[in-house]
Every structure is written in C-alpha cells, then in structure tokens.
Design a protein around this motif. Structure first.
Motif, short mmCIF file in Angstrom:
data_model
loop_
_atom_site.label_atom_id
_atom_site.label_comp_id
_atom_site.label_asym_id
_atom_site.label_seq_id
_atom_site.Cartn_x
_atom_site.Cartn_y
_atom_site.Cartn_z
N GLU A 77 0.91 -1.24 -0.06
CA GLU A 77 0.07 0.03 -0.01
C GLU A 77 0.81 1.31 -0.04
OE1 GLU A 77 -3.57 -0.20 -0.16
OE2 GLU A 77 -2.88 -2.02 -1.08
N TYR A 78 1.87 1.14 0.78
CA TYR A 78 2.93 2.40 0.71
C TYR A 78 3.53 2.85 -0.59
CZ TYR A 78 5.95 5.48 3.54
OH TYR A 78 6.48 6.79 3.79
N SER A 79 3.79 1.43 -1.40
CA SER A 79 4.31 1.82 -2.58
C SER A 79 3.18 2.36 -3.47
CB SER A 79 4.90 0.49 -3.22
OG SER A 79 3.89 -0.48 -3.55
N LEU A 80 2.03 1.68 -3.53
CA LEU A 80 0.96 2.44 -4.31
C LEU A 80 0.67 3.84 -3.85
CD1 LEU A 80 -1.34 -0.75 -4.46
CD2 LEU A 80 -0.39 0.40 -6.50
N SER A 81 0.64 4.10 -2.62
CA SER A 81 0.65 5.62 -2.19
C SER A 81 1.80 6.54 -2.74
CB SER A 81 0.43 5.89 -0.63
OG SER A 81 -0.49 4.81 -0.16
N ILE A 82 2.90 5.96 -2.93
CA ILE A 82 3.89 6.84 -3.44
C ILE A 82 3.60 7.12 -4.95
CG2 ILE A 82 6.35 6.93 -4.06
CD1 ILE A 82 6.78 5.43 -1.70
N ASP A 83 3.25 6.11 -5.40
CA ASP A 83 2.46 6.11 -6.99
C ASP A 83 1.27 7.26 -7.11
OD1 ASP A 83 2.70 5.74 -9.63
OD2 ASP A 83 0.88 4.34 -9.51
N ASN A 84 0.58 7.27 -5.97
CA ASN A 84 -0.52 8.32 -6.05
C ASN A 84 0.17 9.68 -5.85
OD1 ASN A 84 -2.98 9.16 -5.61
ND2 ASN A 84 -3.43 8.06 -3.75
N LEU A 85 1.24 9.77 -5.10
CA LEU A 85 1.98 11.29 -5.07
C LEU A 85 2.33 11.73 -6.37
CD1 LEU A 85 4.32 10.90 -1.89
CD2 LEU A 85 2.23 12.03 -2.00
N PHE A 86 2.58 11.02 -7.41
CA PHE A 86 2.87 11.23 -8.88
C PHE A 86 1.81 12.18 -9.26
CE2 PHE A 86 6.30 7.95 -8.56
CZ PHE A 86 7.29 8.64 -9.18
N VAL A 87 0.42 11.69 -9.21
CA VAL A 87 -0.58 12.13 -9.62
C VAL A 87 -0.72 13.32 -9.04
CG1 VAL A 87 -3.03 11.90 -10.27
CG2 VAL A 87 -1.36 9.98 -10.40
N PHE A 88 -0.84 13.51 -7.52
CA PHE A 88 -0.91 14.62 -6.86
C PHE A 88 0.02 15.82 -7.15
CE2 PHE A 88 -2.48 12.43 -2.62
CZ PHE A 88 -3.92 12.03 -3.33
N VAL A 89 1.43 15.35 -7.46
CA VAL A 89 2.29 16.57 -8.09
C VAL A 89 1.53 16.99 -9.41
CG1 VAL A 89 4.27 16.84 -9.05
CG2 VAL A 89 4.24 15.46 -7.01
N ILE A 90 1.17 16.10 -10.20
CA ILE A 90 0.43 16.81 -11.61
C ILE A 90 -0.59 17.80 -11.42
CG2 ILE A 90 -0.89 16.10 -13.56
CD1 ILE A 90 1.03 13.37 -13.51
N ILE A 91 -1.70 17.16 -10.31
CA ILE A 91 -2.73 18.02 -9.90
C ILE A 91 -2.22 19.49 -9.38
CG2 ILE A 91 -4.71 18.16 -8.52
CD1 ILE A 91 -4.83 15.22 -8.83
N MET A 92 -1.33 19.28 -8.54
CA MET A 92 -0.90 20.68 -7.78
C MET A 92 -0.16 21.57 -8.88
SD MET A 92 -1.48 20.42 -4.58
CE MET A 92 -1.50 19.03 -3.36
N ALA A 93 0.40 20.86 -9.76
CA ALA A 93 1.32 21.85 -10.82
C ALA A 93 -0.04 22.33 -11.81
CB ALA A 93 2.12 21.10 -11.58
#
Length: 339
Positions: A77-93
């Motif tokens: 779940e932690y690895s999948l959550s890190i993958d989630n962060l990639f999308v969060f970075v895109i959304i923030m930008a």
C-alpha cells in the motif's frame, strides 16, 4: 488460519490511529505552512517507526505469519501511495495550488482515500467471505492494472469529465482565496479553484482505491490487517510529498517496480483461486492441485526487492542524466521552501 488478537489491542489501535490523524489534521488547519526537509524527515521516520512497532506488537500478541502479512500489506500500500503522489504532483502543478496550502489539499486527499478504502475493504471482505471466485476477478484486474501501469499512457488527465462539468455548471473564479472553497467577487459568491482541486484529488483517490484493495486482499484476508495497513500507508504521505519534492519526477523506473508488484500479486490471487476453486467449469469445481500457494514471506521479499531495484535503478539513471547535463542530481531537484 484466522487472526486472533486481543480486543483491547484492535480497539486501542484504531483509537490511537484516529487520534493521530485528527491531531495531524488540526496542525494543518491551524498552521498551514511548507514543512522543512528536517520536519518532513522526522514525521516520515515517526510514521514508519510506528508501523514497525505495530508489526512487532502483532508478532508478540499474534504470530509471525500475520505480522509478516501486515508488513507485506503495508509495503504494498505504501508503494501504491507513493505512486499516488505522482498524480498529486501533477494536480498541484496543473491547478497552480499555492505551496502554502498544498498541505491542506493533501490532508483532504488522505481523508477521502481512507473513507473510500474503508468502504471498499468492507465490500471486499463480504465478497471474499461469500464468493470465493472473486479472487479470479481480483487477480485478472490486478494483471490488467499492472500492464497498464507499465505500458499505459500516464499523461495528465486531471481535467476529467466531472471537472469539465463543474466548470460548465458552476461559477468558478480563476484565483485562489487561501484554502477557501467559496469567495466573493464583485459582491457575488463564486467557487474557487480549490473546489476543482478537491474533486480531482477525490477522483484520483477513487481510482487508486480500486487498485489497492484487491492488491492487499491478495496478501491477507483479515479486514483488520487490510485496514490498518492502509492507514499506516497513508499516514505520513503528506510529509513524504514535501520530503521527496522534485525527486518524485526523477524516479523514472518506480512505475515498473509497482507494476511488477501488482502483476506478482495478481498471479498469486489467480493461483489461490485455482487452489481453492469452486467454479464448476474449472476442473469440475475442484481445486487445481498444481496451483502453488505463495507464502507471505515470499511476497514480502518480492515487494521489497521490486521497490529496491526500481528505486536504485531510477537514482542511477537520474545521476547519469544529470552528469551528462553537467549537474549533480541534488542541484537539479527542486526543494520546497517557505513562501
């Protein structure tokens, strides 16, 4: 074998985790800021240490098998959550969210993710209990997700249909007003872009919940372990976002490591479904003898190995690329600083 833990431990764990999450939320609301590298590092270390302490308690109060299931589930779940962060970075930008308020956006995203995963965990547990063939579906879904993760198009799709509908049907300003969802412009109340950001985060969480819940049910069928592994994986995700900063974009091969983990768990689920088979048109409704049962410790080793190889390969590749451009990796990684 079903997990049997003292009721006081299960109830106490959920109470403590809830209090920590509430305290974390209050900190964000009362003092919105961009964490320093030191602050983010200490928080991430605290949450990782807390997860390891929880695994130790499970070992002492339960057994090594279920402690291993928690560790494997948490790491997945932690690895999948890190993958989630990639999308969060895109959304923030994509929506130019002010850095000062990114903590609040992340915290809302984490809470929404917890609620959605809690719902899917309850549904998944009921499906598994009543329909053993659901493992075939979970396995096939994870195999598809793994292939899509490795070879699919991951361009920014934050401007999805729901967001376009919001923009057409509602008055949304072009400027943020702090972290407020509504503001007043020329005497008229309108929504701020923060509403669109929250919708983008929420739909992203929904997609990742659909991926993550079948993945962890491939490791354990204990709802308590599934839920706590998800909580621990999401705790500290906000601080991890600021700790990694621009390094996330440099982890080029991380998606392949995550894809391999999902593929492995998908195969494991299919093998388990074959081993416990009750579907009439497969082997006459009987279990398939040649289908192996992959144990927890093998799963844990594969998860750790996949993430380690993907991370090391990404860092090595980033350093080689940086040297070719005449820079060091750390010089090219942007760090978050106070506004």
């Amino acid at each position: 074998m079903d997990l049997v833990l003292p009721a006081w431990f299960e109830i106490g764990s959920l109470v403590v985790l809830t209090l920590i999450l509430v305290a974390d939320l209050l900190i964000v609301v009362k003092r919105p800021h961009v964490p320093s590298i030191r602050e983010a590092s200490l928080w991430v270390a605290f949450y990782v240490g807390l997860a390891l302490l929880f695994a130790l308690c499970m070992l002492l109060l339960g057994d090594a098998e279920h402690a291993g299931q928690f560790l494997a589930g948490w790491l997945t779940e932690y690895s999948l959550s890190i993958d989630n962060l990639f999308v969060f970075v895109i959304i923030m930008a994509r929506f130019s969210v002010p850095r000062k308020y990114q903590q609040e956006v992340l915290m809302v995203g984490i809470i929404v993710a917890l609620v959605l995963r809690g719902i899917f965990i309850l549904l998944g547990a009921q499906l598994i209990e009543n329909f053993s063939w659901i493992f075939y579906i979970f396995g096939a879904f994870l195999l598809y997700t793994a292939v899509n993760q490795a070879f699919g198009n991951h361009d920014d799709d934050s401007e999805n249909g729901l967001i376009r509908l919001l923009r057409r049907r509602m008055s949304i300003s072009t400027e943020f007003d702090g972290a407020r969802l509504r503001t007043r412009i020329d005497g008229r109340k309108v929504f701020t872009p923060m509403l669109v950001v929250f919708v983008a985060i929420g739909t992203t969480d929904l997609i990742f919940a659909l991926d993550s819940i079948p993945a962890i049910f491939g490791i354990t069928t204990s709802p308590f372990i599934v839920f706590t592994a998800n909580v621990f994986a999401l705790m500290g995700l906000r601080q991890l976002y600021f700790l990694l900063g621009g390094l996330l974009e440099r982890l080029e091969y991380l998606k392949y490591g995550i894809a391999f983990i999902l593929f492995f768990i998908g195969v494991k689920l299919v093998f388990h479904a074959l081993h416990e088979n009750e579907v009439p048109f497969i082997n006459g409704g009987h279990g398939v003898a040649w289908a192996p049962e992959i144990d927890t410790w093998t799963s844990l080793g594969v998860i750790l190995g996949s993430m380690a190889v993907a991370t090391i390969a990404s860092i090595v590749k980033a350093r080689i690329d940086a040297r070719r451009r005449g820079h060091t990796l750390m010089e090219e990684v942007p760090h978050f600083t106070e506004d």
